[in-house]
Write an enzyme that holds these catalytic residues in place. Structure first.
Site, PDB file in Angstrom:
ATOM      1  N   GLY A  12       0.816  -1.205   0.000  1.00 11.92           N
ATOM      2  CA  GLY A  12       0.000   0.000   0.000  1.00 11.92           C
ATOM      3  C   GLY A  12       0.846   1.251   0.000  1.00 11.92           C
ATOM      4  O   GLY A  12       0.569   2.214  -0.732  1.00 11.92           O
ATOM      5  N   ARG A  29      -3.838   2.349  10.031  1.00  8.63           N
ATOM      6  CA  ARG A  29      -4.749   2.054  11.140  1.00  8.63           C
ATOM      7  C   ARG A  29      -4.231   2.620  12.471  1.00  8.63           C
ATOM      8  O   ARG A  29      -4.986   3.131  13.286  1.00  8.63           O
ATOM      9  CB  ARG A  29      -4.933   0.540  11.267  1.00  8.63           C
ATOM     10  N   GLY A 127      -0.429  -8.557 -10.178  1.00  8.75           N
ATOM     11  CA  GLY A 127       0.593  -8.918 -11.156  1.00  8.75           C
ATOM     12  C   GLY A 127       1.950  -9.048 -10.507  1.00  8.75           C
ATOM     13  O   GLY A 127       2.099  -8.898  -9.283  1.00  8.75           O
ATOM     14  N   ALA A 131       6.914  -4.887  -3.496  1.00 10.75           N
ATOM     15  CA  ALA A 131       6.694  -3.532  -3.012  1.00 10.75           C
ATOM     16  C   ALA A 131       7.970  -2.693  -3.072  1.00 10.75           C
ATOM     17  O   ALA A 131       7.935  -1.513  -3.444  1.00 10.75           O
ATOM     18  CB  ALA A 131       6.157  -3.574  -1.581  1.00 10.75           C
ATOM     19  N   LYS A 182      -1.025 -18.289  -7.289  1.00 11.82           N
ATOM     20  CA  LYS A 182       0.434 -18.344  -7.460  1.00 11.82           C
ATOM     21  C   LYS A 182       1.136 -18.353  -6.107  1.00 11.82           C
ATOM     22  O   LYS A 182       2.241 -18.896  -5.972  1.00 11.82           O
ATOM     23  CB  LYS A 182       0.913 -17.191  -8.345  1.00 11.82           C
TER      24      LYS A 182
END
Length: 318
Positions: A12, A29, A127, A131, A182
């Site tokens: 994210g 959060r 895909g 990160a 996957k």
């Protein structure tokens, strides 16, 4: 179009970094973590050493984050259903894009089915991507899947960046299945290498694992050919061959009989259990997935799992 990312994990945060040039809000959060990130301009827990650009605003105020037109849902897969239920009023009618991979262990649904509770045409970005590569600005190609082709084009234009190239698909079920399945095969590939069974065994396992992915796609409502693209074969290639993959690293630890950090999310573990249940319910043969589910549940060790696969009846390759 304003954009927010909900979930300040590594993925994210990386997506928010790529969108910072046009302005983006990242929701965390934990209020203390959000304050620290906003002040230090770094997500020291998940992406240490990566600078958060000035166009990226970090907040723990969910109402503020959900004021955006488009919301990228980077909440962990096994927390998504509860999060959507708890915050339905804030999310309802928004342009929601799933960014997690997996199958919900309780309901056996994928992320777009869960998001469909509060929006008409949920999309998914998935895909071959780590990160850290995205955050560093390294070139990445991903699938953006949405049943509504007009919305898909709009989201493609909004969410593409100088370093992320998005390819459109109108098969979100296929795209999310590729990203989920996957991870299961990556655990198996890691276990093969951790146990010292060799590159040839890993190549065979990846190939037969891909056959399992294709086998279940149609019965679950996907277009099997979708899994031949970035969201399936592309992601499978990356995740089964790199120790950077959490699922591969978890499998490697299983193969060595070593402990793995329990604080690290390994979506493939829950996905294996969920998909094994789906396969049994639909009478679909998925031996690798079944073995991985048994491994993560402690019902088999790697040696027993390999013996289970190798002792199966000889058959024609399909």
């Amino acid at each position: 179009m304003s954009v927010s990312v909900l979930g300040a994990g590594a993925f994210g945060t990386a997506l928010a970094i790529t969108l910072a040039e046009r302005g983006v809000t990242l929701w965390a959060r934990d209020p203390d973590a959000a304050t620290a990130m906003q002040k230090t301009r770094e997500n020291a827990t998940r992406l240490k050493g990566i600078h958060l650009p000035e166009g990226l605003t970090v907040t723990s105020d969910l109402t503020t984050a959900c004021a955006a037109d488009t919301i990228l849902m980077a909440v962990p897969m096994q927390s998504t259903a509860a999060f959507v239920t708890e915050n339905a009023d804030l999310l309802r009618g928004k342009k929601l894009v799933a960014c997690s991979k997996g199958v919900d262990l309780t309901s056996l649904r994928g992320p777009t089915a869960i998001l469909a509770e509060v929006t008409r045409a949920p999309a998914i970005i998935t895909g071959p991507s780590f990160a850290i590569d995205i955050a560093r600005g390294l070139p990445t190609a991903l699938t953006l899947a949405c049943k509504n082709p007009i919305l898909g084009e709009e989201l493609q234009e909004t969410l593409s960046s100088a370093t992320i190239r998005l390819y459109r698909s109108t098969d979100p079920v296929g795209a999310e299945l590729g990203g989920a399945l996957k991870n299961v095969i990556a655990i198996a590939a890691g276990a093969v290498m951790g146990a010292g069974l060799g590159e040839s065994a890993r190549a065979a396992l990846i190939t037969r694992g891909f056959a399992e992915m294709m086998r279940i796609a149609g019965p679950l409502g996907a277009i099997p050919e979708t899994l031949m693209g970035l969201s399936g074969f592309g992601d499978l290639t990356l995740t089964c061959t790199s120790p950077t993959s959490r699922n591969y690293a978890y499998g490697f630890a299983l193969g060595q009989g070593a402990d793995y950090d329990p604080t690290i999310t390994v979506e493939g573990a829950a996905t294996a259990r969920a998909v094994a249940r789906l396969a049994r319910d639909k009478d679909i043969e998925m031996p690798i997935t079944s073995v991985v589910a048994a491994l993560v549940e402690g019902r088999l060790d790697v040696s027993q799992g390999m013996q289970t696969l190798l002792s199966r009846p000889l058959k024609e390759e399909i």
